[in-house]
Design a protein around this motif. Structure first.
Motif, mmCIF file in Angstrom:
data_model
loop_
_atom_site.group_PDB
_atom_site.id
_atom_site.type_symbol
_atom_site.label_atom_id
_atom_site.label_comp_id
_atom_site.label_asym_id
_atom_site.label_seq_id
_atom_site.Cartn_x
_atom_site.Cartn_y
_atom_site.Cartn_z
ATOM 1 N N THR A 34 0.962 -1.172 0.153
ATOM 2 C CA THR A 34 0.211 0.077 0.083
ATOM 3 C C THR A 34 0.821 1.260 -0.075
ATOM 4 O OG1 THR A 34 0.000 0.195 2.398
ATOM 5 C CG2 THR A 34 -1.779 -1.059 1.227
ATOM 6 N N VAL A 35 0.083 2.532 -0.240
ATOM 7 C CA VAL A 35 1.110 3.588 -0.365
ATOM 8 C C VAL A 35 0.480 4.634 0.818
ATOM 9 C CG1 VAL A 35 1.669 5.730 -1.518
ATOM 10 C CG2 VAL A 35 1.691 3.428 -2.454
ATOM 11 N N GLU A 36 1.165 5.041 1.731
ATOM 12 C CA GLU A 36 0.682 6.122 2.745
ATOM 13 C C GLU A 36 1.279 7.460 2.399
ATOM 14 O OE1 GLU A 36 1.350 6.694 7.653
ATOM 15 O OE2 GLU A 36 2.735 5.581 6.189
ATOM 16 N N GLU A 37 0.767 8.321 2.433
ATOM 17 C CA GLU A 37 0.836 9.764 2.227
ATOM 18 C C GLU A 37 0.979 10.468 3.147
ATOM 19 O OE1 GLU A 37 -1.791 11.297 -0.760
ATOM 20 O OE2 GLU A 37 -0.985 10.273 -2.252
ATOM 21 N N ARG A 38 2.135 11.176 3.439
ATOM 22 C CA ARG A 38 2.559 12.194 4.808
ATOM 23 C C ARG A 38 2.438 13.603 3.980
ATOM 24 N NH1 ARG A 38 5.543 9.763 8.956
ATOM 25 N NH2 ARG A 38 4.589 7.637 9.258
ATOM 26 N N VAL A 39 1.924 14.601 4.893
ATOM 27 C CA VAL A 39 1.647 15.824 4.399
ATOM 28 C C VAL A 39 2.914 16.342 4.424
ATOM 29 C CG1 VAL A 39 1.251 16.857 6.787
ATOM 30 C CG2 VAL A 39 0.684 18.085 4.856
ATOM 31 N N MET A 40 3.483 17.490 3.419
ATOM 32 C CA MET A 40 4.482 18.110 3.426
ATOM 33 C C MET A 40 4.295 19.798 3.557
ATOM 34 S SD MET A 40 6.654 16.041 0.638
ATOM 35 C CE MET A 40 8.530 16.666 1.282
ATOM 36 N N LEU A 41 5.481 20.387 3.892
ATOM 37 C CA LEU A 41 5.201 22.089 3.922
ATOM 38 C C LEU A 41 5.866 22.651 2.594
ATOM 39 C CD1 LEU A 41 6.172 22.449 7.782
ATOM 40 C CD2 LEU A 41 3.735 22.472 6.680
ATOM 41 N N SER A 42 5.559 23.717 2.178
ATOM 42 C CA SER A 42 6.014 24.370 1.526
ATOM 43 C C SER A 42 6.462 25.779 2.084
ATOM 44 C CB SER A 42 5.111 25.137 0.261
ATOM 45 O OG SER A 42 5.875 26.156 -0.618
ATOM 46 N N VAL A 43 7.743 25.717 2.023
ATOM 47 C CA VAL A 43 8.515 26.828 2.701
ATOM 48 C C VAL A 43 9.120 27.919 1.960
ATOM 49 C CG1 VAL A 43 10.525 27.448 4.699
ATOM 50 C CG2 VAL A 43 9.147 25.243 4.634
ATOM 51 N N GLN A 44 8.995 29.178 2.122
ATOM 52 C CA GLN A 44 9.285 30.217 1.231
ATOM 53 C C GLN A 44 9.969 31.440 1.971
ATOM 54 O OE1 GLN A 44 6.003 31.060 -1.070
ATOM 55 N NE2 GLN A 44 6.468 29.711 -2.615
ATOM 56 N N VAL A 45 11.206 31.867 1.346
ATOM 57 C CA VAL A 45 11.762 33.304 2.100
ATOM 58 C C VAL A 45 11.381 34.364 1.033
ATOM 59 C CG1 VAL A 45 13.675 34.488 2.854
ATOM 60 C CG2 VAL A 45 13.493 32.109 3.233
ATOM 61 N N VAL A 46 10.437 35.294 1.640
ATOM 62 C CA VAL A 46 10.103 36.269 0.715
ATOM 63 C C VAL A 46 10.383 37.462 1.233
ATOM 64 C CG1 VAL A 46 7.909 37.358 -0.211
ATOM 65 C CG2 VAL A 46 7.808 34.828 0.513
ATOM 66 N N ARG A 47 10.804 38.547 -0.193
ATOM 67 C CA ARG A 47 11.098 39.731 0.255
ATOM 68 C C ARG A 47 10.562 40.722 -0.768
ATOM 69 N NH1 ARG A 47 17.325 41.228 -0.022
ATOM 70 N NH2 ARG A 47 17.207 39.519 1.786
ATOM 71 N N ASP A 48 9.805 41.769 -0.206
ATOM 72 C CA ASP A 48 9.011 42.699 -1.054
ATOM 73 C C ASP A 48 8.303 41.718 -2.029
ATOM 74 O OD1 ASP A 48 10.248 44.948 0.127
ATOM 75 O OD2 ASP A 48 11.699 44.787 -1.085
ATOM 76 N N ASP A 49 7.430 40.830 -1.664
ATOM 77 C CA ASP A 49 6.621 40.104 -2.438
ATOM 78 C C ASP A 49 7.641 39.070 -3.459
ATOM 79 O OD1 ASP A 49 4.335 40.555 -0.848
ATOM 80 O OD2 ASP A 49 4.139 42.294 -2.308
ATOM 81 N N VAL A 50 8.689 39.089 -3.578
ATOM 82 C CA VAL A 50 9.331 38.260 -4.285
ATOM 83 C C VAL A 50 10.268 36.975 -3.708
ATOM 84 C CG1 VAL A 50 11.387 38.213 -5.750
ATOM 85 C CG2 VAL A 50 10.190 40.298 -5.789
ATOM 86 N N VAL A 51 10.037 35.865 -4.153
ATOM 87 C CA VAL A 51 10.416 34.593 -3.623
ATOM 88 C C VAL A 51 11.779 34.577 -3.897
ATOM 89 C CG1 VAL A 51 10.093 31.994 -3.287
ATOM 90 C CG2 VAL A 51 8.119 33.554 -3.650
ATOM 91 N N LEU A 52 12.660 34.480 -2.646
ATOM 92 C CA LEU A 52 14.086 34.361 -2.922
ATOM 93 C C LEU A 52 14.557 32.885 -2.728
ATOM 94 C CD1 LEU A 52 15.141 37.347 -0.437
ATOM 95 C CD2 LEU A 52 14.822 37.378 -2.756
ATOM 96 N N TRP A 53 13.869 32.152 -1.858
ATOM 97 C CA TRP A 53 14.214 30.726 -1.611
ATOM 98 C C TRP A 53 13.039 30.034 -1.343
ATOM 99 C CZ3 TRP A 53 14.254 27.122 1.993
ATOM 100 C CH2 TRP A 53 15.170 26.119 1.979
ATOM 101 N N GLU A 54 12.987 28.695 -1.798
ATOM 102 C CA GLU A 54 11.782 28.032 -1.469
ATOM 103 C C GLU A 54 12.060 26.358 -1.291
ATOM 104 O OE1 GLU A 54 8.744 27.979 -3.935
ATOM 105 O OE2 GLU A 54 9.824 28.584 -5.747
ATOM 106 N N ALA A 55 11.635 25.586 -0.529
ATOM 107 C CA ALA A 55 11.967 24.323 -0.622
ATOM 108 C C ALA A 55 10.674 23.379 0.052
ATOM 109 C CB ALA A 55 12.853 23.878 0.403
ATOM 110 N N LEU A 56 10.591 22.310 -0.072
ATOM 111 C CA LEU A 56 9.816 21.262 0.591
ATOM 112 C C LEU A 56 10.331 20.718 1.706
ATOM 113 C CD1 LEU A 56 8.234 19.191 -2.588
ATOM 114 C CD2 LEU A 56 7.061 21.012 -1.294
ATOM 115 N N SER A 57 9.178 20.330 2.723
ATOM 116 C CA SER A 57 9.519 19.947 4.197
ATOM 117 C C SER A 57 8.688 19.018 4.447
ATOM 118 C CB SER A 57 9.925 21.176 4.893
ATOM 119 O OG SER A 57 9.851 20.600 6.368
#
Length: 245
Positions: A67-90
């Motif tokens: 079977t396949v178990e799904e686990r929730v992940m987070l979207s993490v972003q660093v934002v400056r002046d509404d511009v995404v500078l860096w992002e990753a899944l967690s």
């Protein structure tokens, strides 16, 4: 589909410990590829089987007995002046702290549409249920079973008795504003990160991608807690029954 992956790939095999599994989840979640995780490390909290059982595990996979178990992940972003500078899944957690981790910081935090709060602490952790048995647990947070749709916010060494772990719905986005004059460090799952300046904010929300784990038998979370962390094991002898007169 990332470069190097064929769209016909049905599953991937990950050999390593929990750090390797976390890295693989961040790379493959967007591909929707389920992972068979094989422990060749130390703790192996996120792994499904061991290297000496790999042949049997592959037989079960080829027979479509899993079977396949799904686990929730987070979207993490660093934002400056509404511009995404860096992002990753967690999969586990996002940690924001001073460098080195020896001094108090102030954080202004918004959870969903709720009023902004101020937390004074050495750092803050935003964790998924999967991450509740990792750094969040060491910082005093509760263990959360993987099927509960919540996130938790935990101050690290809070400078107030009123600042304690907060558990809230996974549908609530979070924004963290560093109310601090110096550059901070952000880590995601312990092996990816960046610097966060006073002009930045960190934006976190539930990702549209999920980590997908192949399970060769029915998941038993309490058994894993017992085997890996010693939860629920008797540490003292139970009192013998006494017959009352």
């Amino acid at each position: 589909m990332p470069t190097g992956f064929d769209s016909r790939v049905e599953f991937a095999i990950v050999l390593g410990g929990d750090g390797t599994v976390l890295s693989a989840c961040r790379q493959l979640a967007s591909c929707n590829i389920p992972l068979l995780t094989v422990n060749t490390g130390h703790m192996g909290f996120l792994t499904e089987t061991y290297l000496n059982h790999l042949s049997d595990a592959i037989d079960l996979l080829l027979a479509d007995t899993y079977t396949v178990e799904e686990r929730v992940m987070l979207s993490v972003q660093v934002v400056r002046d509404d511009v995404v500078l860096w992002e990753a899944l967690s999969l586990n957690e996002m940690v924001l702290h001073k460098e080195p981790l020896t001094g108090m910081c102030h954080f202004e935090i918004e959870v969903g549409q709720h009023a902004r709060v101020d937390i004074a602490a050495d750092g803050v952790i935003l964790s998924t249920p999967t991450g509740s048995t990792a750094y969040a647990l060491s910082a005093g947070g509760p263990v959360i079973t993987p099927d509960v749709p919540v996130l938790q916010l935990i101050p690290i060494c809070a400078h107030s008795l009123a600042s304690r772990a907060l558990v809230f719905s996974e549908t609530e986005p979070v924004e963290i504003f560093p109310a601090h004059s110096e550059q901070l460090v952000m880590m995601v799952d312990g092996n990816a990160g960046c610097y966060v300046s006073p002009a930045d904010r960190v934006r976190i929300h539930k990702s549209r991608y999920a980590a997908r784990f192949i399970r060769l038998s029915s998941p038993e979370f309490f058994k894993i807690l017992r085997e890996k962390l010693g939860w629920g094991l008797p540490h003292i002898a139970k009192p013998a029954s006494v017959e009352l007169p």
